[in-house]
Design an enzyme around this catalytic site. Structure first.
Site, short mmCIF file in Angstrom:
data_model
loop_
_atom_site.label_atom_id
_atom_site.label_comp_id
_atom_site.label_asym_id
_atom_site.label_seq_id
_atom_site.Cartn_x
_atom_site.Cartn_y
_atom_site.Cartn_z
N ARG A 31 31.07 15.44 -27.58
CA ARG A 31 29.97 16.03 -26.79
C ARG A 31 28.98 16.76 -27.69
O ARG A 31 27.82 16.93 -27.33
CB ARG A 31 30.53 16.99 -25.74
CG ARG A 31 31.43 16.33 -24.71
CD ARG A 31 30.73 15.20 -23.96
NE ARG A 31 31.63 14.57 -23.00
CZ ARG A 31 32.50 13.60 -23.31
NH1 ARG A 31 32.58 13.15 -24.55
NH2 ARG A 31 33.28 13.09 -22.38
N CYS A 39 30.00 51.12 -35.44
CA CYS A 39 30.66 50.91 -34.16
C CYS A 39 31.70 51.99 -33.89
O CYS A 39 32.19 52.12 -32.79
CB CYS A 39 31.27 49.51 -34.08
SG CYS A 39 32.44 49.18 -35.38
#
Ligand SMILES: [Zn+2]
Length: 348
Positions: free
Chosen positions: A12, A187
């Protein structure tokens, strides 16, 4: 590397005209170095592995439970088992695709080993959380003529930039100097959301694929995204004639190369210091972890022992010693204190 395509797996993707069978053959023959396999690096590695791109994963850290909220490849059992991020991520990718070439190095990336690590790779991709390592990657990539993709995520935002093999513009054109420690959010200070990681890592992974396939358009400027505010903003970055890396070819990251003494680096916002003893940390012989664990048991509280690490508590610090001799000393952000703890408990 074989360039044999596997349409039963990637059909695909090959059907997408701008990749096609020829593009898939290039992806199958390519090898990408992923520097840092945390939130962004793990998501990029995952996307590239699914796409059929061979990978070398490098990461100096081990997973902690508070990482899992933003991870793609690591899970709860990896935390309990004390498996280094690079090793755990590689195992997960091999489960996804047993025929894919995946190598893992549980070590830190620095000016002394980046050229050897990067050799033989078609693209380097940034999965780190710090600018010191990014500048080492930038200078090495431009020096070697290997394209690389900068990628970072913080809070609900992400940023990415694709640096071509010629290096113009490079990351140093955007930021002439790395920001000083403590000058940027991390973070650990403002948090990070997985959707921001997923979006920016997805863009970065596709840029890697475009570099391999030779497809346009590519993101040669800085792309900033804010998934909370629905912002997708590209900025032009001009190549600077006086850029030390791509303009003057001075490569400052290599000038600061350490002389072989113990190197201790505070991990920003983590209340921890990374310690790399002299002459170790790359292909050095493994230290005797079971022997060290036995020796420590008399004087320290050994929390965890595995084939990859020994973790113990002593003097209010939590020390994680890796098989290659590196350690992460938690409970302090003082490099001198971490070096001293390393010398006292592990020796050097
Ligand atoms: Zn530059």
């Amino acid at each position: 590397m074989s360039a044999v395509t596997r349409p039963e797996r990637h059909g695909r993707q090959m059907l997408f005209a701008r990749i096609g069978a020829a593009g898939q053959a290039r992806l199958a023959a390519a090898r990408v170095l992923v520097v840092g396999v945390g939130a962004t690096g793990g998501a990029i590695a995952h996307a590239l592995a699914r796409a059929g791109v061979g990978l070398t994963l490098v990461d100096r850290d081990f997973p902690e439970r508070h990482n899992l909220q933003r991870q793609t490849l690591l899970d709860d059992a990896d935390v309990d088992a004390g498996i280094p991020k690079a090793v755990a991520a590689a195992a997960r990718l091999r489960a996804i695709d047993p025929d894919l070439a995946v190598a893992a190095h549980a070590t830190d990336v620095h000016a002394g080993n980046i050229l050897a690590l990067a050799a033989g790779h078609d693209v380097i991709v940034d999965g780190t959380d710090n600018f010191a390592t990014r500048f080492v990657v930038n200078d090495a990539a431009v020096k070697l003529g290997i394209p690389w993709v900068y990628c970072g995520a913080i809070a609900a935002t992400g940023a990415t930039m694709t640096i071509e093999a010629g290096g113009k513009p490079c990351l140093r054109c955007l930021y002439p100097e790395p920001p000083p420690p403590g000058a940027v959010d991390t973070c650990d200070t403002v948090g990070v959301l997985y959707p921001a990681v997923a979006v920016v890592a997805g863009i970065a992974a596709l840029e890697v694929m475009k570099l391999i396939v030779g497809a346009e358009p590519r993101n040669r400027g800085l792309l900033h995204v804010d998934v909370w505010e629905h912002i997708y903003q590209p900025f032009d970055v001009a190549a600077r004639a006086d850029c030390a890396t791509c303009g003057r070819h001075v490569f400052p990251a290599f000038e600061a190369r350490d002389g072989g003494d113990v190197l201790a680096t505070a991990l920003c916002g983590r209340d921890a210091v990374h310690v790399r003893p002299a002459g170790r940390g790359d292909a050095a012989a493994a230290v005797d972890l079971p022997g060290i664990a036995r020796r420590l048991a008399a004087s320290a509280h050994v929390v965890q022992t595995s084939a990859h690490l020994v973790r113990f508590e002593a003097d209010g610090l939590t020390v994680t010693l890796f098989a290659d001799g590196r350690a992460i000393v938690g409970g302090t952000d003082d490099p001198a204190a971490a070096r001293s703890a390393y010398a006292r408990w592990i020796g050097n």
